[in-house]
Scaffold this motif. Sequence first.
Motif, PDB file in Angstrom:
ATOM      1  N   THR A  63       0.812  -1.225   0.000  1.00  0.00           N
ATOM      2  CA  THR A  63       0.000   0.000   0.000  1.00  0.00           C
ATOM      3  C   THR A  63       0.839   1.266   0.000  1.00  0.00           C
ATOM      4  O   THR A  63       0.325   2.340  -0.332  1.00  0.00           O
ATOM      5  N   ALA A  64       2.110   1.174   0.391  1.00  0.00           N
ATOM      6  CA  ALA A  64       2.956   2.363   0.451  1.00  0.00           C
ATOM      7  C   ALA A  64       4.416   1.959   0.413  1.00  0.00           C
ATOM      8  O   ALA A  64       4.782   0.839   0.806  1.00  0.00           O
ATOM      9  N   LEU A  65       5.241   2.892  -0.058  1.00  0.00           N
ATOM     10  CA  LEU A  65       6.690   2.714  -0.105  1.00  0.00           C
ATOM     11  C   LEU A  65       7.348   3.820   0.712  1.00  0.00           C
ATOM     12  O   LEU A  65       6.932   4.980   0.637  1.00  0.00           O
ATOM     13  N   VAL A  66       8.380   3.451   1.476  1.00  0.00           N
ATOM     14  CA  VAL A  66       9.159   4.434   2.235  1.00  0.00           C
ATOM     15  C   VAL A  66      10.631   4.227   1.900  1.00  0.00           C
ATOM     16  O   VAL A  66      11.167   3.123   2.091  1.00  0.00           O
ATOM     17  N   TYR A  67      11.275   5.286   1.403  1.00  0.00           N
ATOM     18  CA  TYR A  67      12.690   5.230   1.022  1.00  0.00           C
ATOM     19  C   TYR A  67      13.526   5.944   2.078  1.00  0.00           C
ATOM     20  O   TYR A  67      13.257   7.104   2.407  1.00  0.00           O
ATOM     21  N   LEU A  68      14.549   5.271   2.586  1.00  0.00           N
ATOM     22  CA  LEU A  68      15.454   5.842   3.575  1.00  0.00           C
ATOM     23  C   LEU A  68      16.841   5.958   2.940  1.00  0.00           C
ATOM     24  O   LEU A  68      17.502   4.949   2.702  1.00  0.00           O
ATOM     25  N   ALA A  69      17.258   7.189   2.639  1.00  0.00           N
ATOM     26  CA  ALA A  69      18.564   7.402   1.996  1.00  0.00           C
ATOM     27  C   ALA A  69      18.745   6.382   0.870  1.00  0.00           C
ATOM     28  O   ALA A  69      19.755   5.682   0.793  1.00  0.00           O
ATOM     29  N   GLY A  70      17.735   6.295   0.006  1.00  0.00           N
ATOM     30  CA  GLY A  70      17.671   5.191  -0.944  1.00  0.00           C
ATOM     31  C   GLY A  70      17.625   5.606  -2.402  1.00  0.00           C
ATOM     32  O   GLY A  70      17.490   6.783  -2.748  1.00  0.00           O
ATOM     33  N   THR A  83       8.630  14.153   0.869  1.00  0.00           N
ATOM     34  CA  THR A  83      10.049  14.049   1.205  1.00  0.00           C
ATOM     35  C   THR A  83      10.392  14.830   2.460  1.00  0.00           C
ATOM     36  O   THR A  83       9.893  15.940   2.660  1.00  0.00           O
ATOM     37  N   VAL A  84      11.250  14.236   3.303  1.00  0.00           N
ATOM     38  CA  VAL A  84      11.811  14.941   4.450  1.00  0.00           C
ATOM     39  C   VAL A  84      13.333  14.874   4.351  1.00  0.00           C
ATOM     40  O   VAL A  84      13.879  13.959   3.720  1.00  0.00           O
ATOM     41  N   TRP A  94       6.703   3.094  -7.470  1.00  0.00           N
ATOM     42  CA  TRP A  94       6.266   4.408  -7.006  1.00  0.00           C
ATOM     43  C   TRP A  94       5.335   5.101  -7.999  1.00  0.00           C
ATOM     44  O   TRP A  94       4.675   6.088  -7.644  1.00  0.00           O
ATOM     45  N   LYS A  95       5.266   4.605  -9.211  1.00  0.00           N
ATOM     46  CA  LYS A  95       4.349   5.198 -10.194  1.00  0.00           C
ATOM     47  C   LYS A  95       2.885   4.971  -9.806  1.00  0.00           C
ATOM     48  O   LYS A  95       2.004   5.736 -10.212  1.00  0.00           O
ATOM     49  N   THR A  96       2.641   3.902  -9.046  1.00  0.00           N
ATOM     50  CA  THR A  96       1.257   3.553  -8.708  1.00  0.00           C
ATOM     51  C   THR A  96       1.003   3.449  -7.203  1.00  0.00           C
ATOM     52  O   THR A  96      -0.137   3.227  -6.798  1.00  0.00           O
ATOM     53  N   LYS A  97       2.050   3.598  -6.385  1.00  0.00           N
ATOM     54  CA  LYS A  97       1.888   3.486  -4.934  1.00  0.00           C
ATOM     55  C   LYS A  97       2.317   4.793  -4.265  1.00  0.00           C
ATOM     56  O   LYS A  97       3.336   5.381  -4.651  1.00  0.00           O
ATOM     57  N   PRO A  98       1.566   5.243  -3.260  1.00  0.00           N
ATOM     58  CA  PRO A  98       1.999   6.441  -2.526  1.00  0.00           C
ATOM     59  C   PRO A  98       3.357   6.184  -1.875  1.00  0.00           C
ATOM     60  O   PRO A  98       3.606   5.097  -1.335  1.00  0.00           O
ATOM     61  N   SER A  99       4.236   7.199  -1.944  1.00  0.00           N
ATOM     62  CA  SER A  99       5.623   6.989  -1.524  1.00  0.00           C
ATOM     63  C   SER A  99       6.136   8.161  -0.692  1.00  0.00           C
ATOM     64  O   SER A  99       5.756   9.313  -0.915  1.00  0.00           O
ATOM     65  N   TRP A 100       7.030   7.821   0.239  1.00  0.00           N
ATOM     66  CA  TRP A 100       7.681   8.794   1.103  1.00  0.00           C
ATOM     67  C   TRP A 100       9.187   8.599   0.987  1.00  0.00           C
ATOM     68  O   TRP A 100       9.652   7.469   0.828  1.00  0.00           O
ATOM     69  N   GLY A 101       9.950   9.691   1.082  1.00  0.00           N
ATOM     70  CA  GLY A 101      11.390   9.579   0.967  1.00  0.00           C
ATOM     71  C   GLY A 101      12.115  10.412   2.012  1.00  0.00           C
ATOM     72  O   GLY A 101      11.704  11.542   2.313  1.00  0.00           O
ATOM     73  N   LEU A 102      13.182   9.853   2.561  1.00  0.00           N
ATOM     74  CA  LEU A 102      14.028  10.571   3.521  1.00  0.00           C
ATOM     75  C   LEU A 102      15.396  10.791   2.892  1.00  0.00           C
ATOM     76  O   LEU A 102      16.068   9.828   2.486  1.00  0.00           O
TER      77      LEU A 102
END
Length: 241
Positions: A86-93, A211-212, A179-187
């Motif tokens: 349902t979601a993607l979270v990227y950490l320094a990625g 993004t943060v 990420w084209k189809t899933k809500p995503s967050w990035g650090l």
Amino acid sequence: MSRSGSPTVVLVHGAFADASGFARVIPELIARGLDVVAPAVPNRSLLGDSAYIASIVRGIPGPVVLVGHSYGGAVITVAGAEDNVTALVYLAGYALEEGESLGELQGGFPDSDLAGALVHTPFPVEGSTTPGTDVSVEIDKFPSVFAADVDPGLAAVLAVSQRPLAAQAFAEKAPKAAWKTKPSWGLVATADHTINPEVERYGYTRAGMTTVEVDSSHLVMLAHPERVIELIEEAVRATAH
């Protein structure tokens, strides 16, 4: 699905590391009532690693929030296409575009300090007379490149317990970009000496992520676990049903 009805959080580590990098994050997520899975990524090939993580995701009942650190970001870019993510979270990625490799994304920006600290070591490949190549970080340079704001004693342990990444993984192209189809967050780790922060920032902006930015070394999960937990919780809240 977890006890709270929230998604299961799957934590995907990156190169030169293992799931113990999430040791300061996991207890806090569990304390918040979330189910957590932190698998061991083979670190052999982008396609193979993504297929492995996708198989784990498929075996989890209910929705999944997929979190990727560093190279793990490239892995979740592909594995995140699974229906229950349902979601993607990227950490320094690395947030790869479809058809793009790690080398191509990174090649558009100045090298980080990592480039001058890599060690290439042959390893036997089963069924082949041609060895593979493992990539790791010089032990003496690991703390400054990877973990400058992590406890020095812990950084020393991490330096000698690396999980190398096969060189093949740098050249393989992502067959899809979740990420084209899933809500995503990035650090973005703004003090990162492993991945140029501009590489992180560019990938996140291109993907339209929330993004943060955190003043952190590459190992943001150990240096600033509270910021990582906040971002994961934001993704969980935004996509929980």
